[in-house]
Design an enzyme around this catalytic site. Structure first.
Site, short mmCIF file in Angstrom:
data_model
loop_
_atom_site.label_atom_id
_atom_site.label_comp_id
_atom_site.label_asym_id
_atom_site.label_seq_id
_atom_site.Cartn_x
_atom_site.Cartn_y
_atom_site.Cartn_z
N PHE A 149 -114.60 -43.89 29.15
CA PHE A 149 -113.28 -44.20 29.22
C PHE A 149 -112.67 -45.40 30.24
O PHE A 149 -111.78 -45.27 30.87
CB PHE A 149 -112.64 -42.84 30.13
CG PHE A 149 -112.78 -41.47 29.34
CD1 PHE A 149 -112.64 -41.57 27.97
CD2 PHE A 149 -112.99 -40.25 29.89
CE1 PHE A 149 -112.64 -40.21 27.17
CE2 PHE A 149 -113.07 -39.11 29.53
CZ PHE A 149 -112.95 -39.12 27.88
N CYS A 151 -113.98 -49.06 29.62
CA CYS A 151 -114.37 -50.50 29.39
C CYS A 151 -113.03 -51.47 29.44
O CYS A 151 -112.06 -50.80 28.90
CB CYS A 151 -114.92 -50.63 27.89
SG CYS A 151 -115.31 -52.33 27.43
N CYS A 356 -118.50 -69.07 66.97
CA CYS A 356 -117.91 -67.78 67.63
C CYS A 356 -116.44 -68.15 68.08
O CYS A 356 -115.52 -67.31 68.13
CB CYS A 356 -118.71 -67.23 68.65
SG CYS A 356 -119.47 -68.25 69.83
#
Length: 409
Positions: A149, A151, A356
């Protein structure tokens, strides 16, 4: 890239077995080929079975004539490194073989590999087509039937994800198939929907024995090399990039009151990836894109890695891992918001790149000061909120964590 471990090179006599039950079907391990280009004929599936795969969801069979485009694949590469891609775009549809040929292949596979699990994936456009294909699967000796159900790139209307987005249609088609066959019926859900549990609930109400999830995610890429005769279209996206999205859908399905049996799909490359799906409630997992990159041989890594993990934890039954992480998933309003974990800098590992500080200043809370003379970062605790962006961007792994403490108000 996956590092291959050959099963013949390792003495696994002391490792736990990976056998598990799925919809009453005995599986030697939880690893299956997903319905896709990796299982389109007898020789391919037989090779996979010989390598150690427990079963196959054979490439979806339909009654419509299928003609594929060229090229029909595209990929998103890591750092422009060709050959290793984290995302894969796929325009391929269903099996191009005649229906009778595919069911003959499935019949021969089950005859020649009776201990392997052979599941037919089917897709109809009407109730009569769904029923006919399901009966043909049962007559061929298939262990179960998967209802596609989901693709996302069907040429024909009223098929694939067009159906999967409608709770009414999936209920009707699941119910008609359940009435026509005795083998387990497994609807395959589309991720191209806001609430995947809604159509899944309809399938379960119609008698579905389990749920498969997910299929590929509708996507667009702009690579000129991926154009088809100067044209573009929306098509399915897979690979490790979609794994967190697949896990989100699996979690929502696992948290349903109905507690469905689940077959997990989406970005599985390593045994750790497979473990994540199992720990969220999947009794088996399906693999496609990783096989397309590295071949059926990855089954050795999947099996041995999971066995070693179980042995290290002293776990003897794979079922003990199924769903074990579910209790840890809470709704946002139940999360602990009264404590904090601060980052901790390891000067010995720090390479002085300053990433950082840049990330914290420009994308965080300005809680890191960088000494350009010593090339070392310093945390400003009064500003730090414990978001851990700094730890995630550090290329040297030089930022660890402290113990969780109460927030200072």
């Amino acid at each position: 890239m996956i590092r291959s471990i050959h099963k013949d090179d390792v003495d696994d006599n002391h490792y736990p077995q990976l056998n598990i039950d799925f919809c009453g079907i005995k599986c030697e391990n939880p690893f299956f080929l997903a319905s896709s280009a990796v299982c389109t004929n007898y020789e391919m599936v037989a090779k996979a079975f010989d390598a150690g795969w427990a079963g196959v969801f054979y490439k979806t069979i339909c009654m419509q004539e299928i003609s594929e485009v060229s090229p029909r694949f595209d990929a998103m590469h890591s750092n422009a490194t060709h050959g290793d891609f984290y995302g894969f775009r796929n325009m391929e549809q269903l099996s191009e073989n005649p229906v009778e040929m595919d069911f003959d292949i499935l019949h021969r596979l089950k005859q020649n590999y009776p201990t392997k699990v052979v599941i037919a994936s089917i897709m109809g456009q009407t109730e009569d087509q769904w029923i006919t294909l399901a009966k043909m699967a049962e007559d061929a000796g298939c262990d179960a039937v998967e209802l596609n159900f989901s693709c996302p790139q069907m040429k024909h209307e009223g098929m694939g994800s067009d159906v999967g987005q409608s709770p009414e249609l999936v209920m009707a088609y699941t119910a008609c198939v359940k009435k026509s066959v005795k083998i387990p019926v497994i609807p395959k859900m589309t991720p191209n929907i806001t609430h995947i549990a809604e159509p899944a609930k309809s399938c379960l109400q119609a008698g579905a024995d389990a749920i498969s999830a997910i299929n590929t995610i509708k996507s667009v890429t702009m690579d000129a090399d991926a154009e088809v005769a100067g044209q573009r279209t929306i098509s399915g996206y897979s690979g490790r990039a979609v794994r967190p999205i697949a896990l989100r859908h699996i979690l929502e399905l696992a948290q349903m009151p109905e507690k469905p049996k689940l077959s997990g799909i989406g970005g599985i490359e390593t045994w750790r990836d497979a473990l994540e799906f199992i720990q969220l409630g999947c009794s088996n997992v399906q693999v496609c894109t990783a096989v397309m990159q590295y071949g059926y041989r990855i089954i050795d890594d999947l099996i041995l890695g999971l066995q070693r993990y179980m042995a290290k934890r002293g776990i003897t039954e794979l079922t003990s891992l199924v769903g074990e992480q579910l209790p840890k998933f809470l709704k946002p309003d139940h999360l602990d918001r009264d404590t904090i974990i601060y980052p901790k800098f390891n000067k010995g590992l720090c390479i002085g790149c300053g990433r950082c500080e840049i990330s914290c200043n420009d994308g965080g809370h300005q809680a890191i000061v960088f000494d350009h003379n010593t090339r070392q970062p310093r945390l400003v605790g009064s500003k730090c909120v414990g978001c851990h962006l700094c730890r995630l961007v550090c290329p040297a792994g030089a930022i660890g964590v402290t113990k969780r403490t109460k927030k200072k108000h």
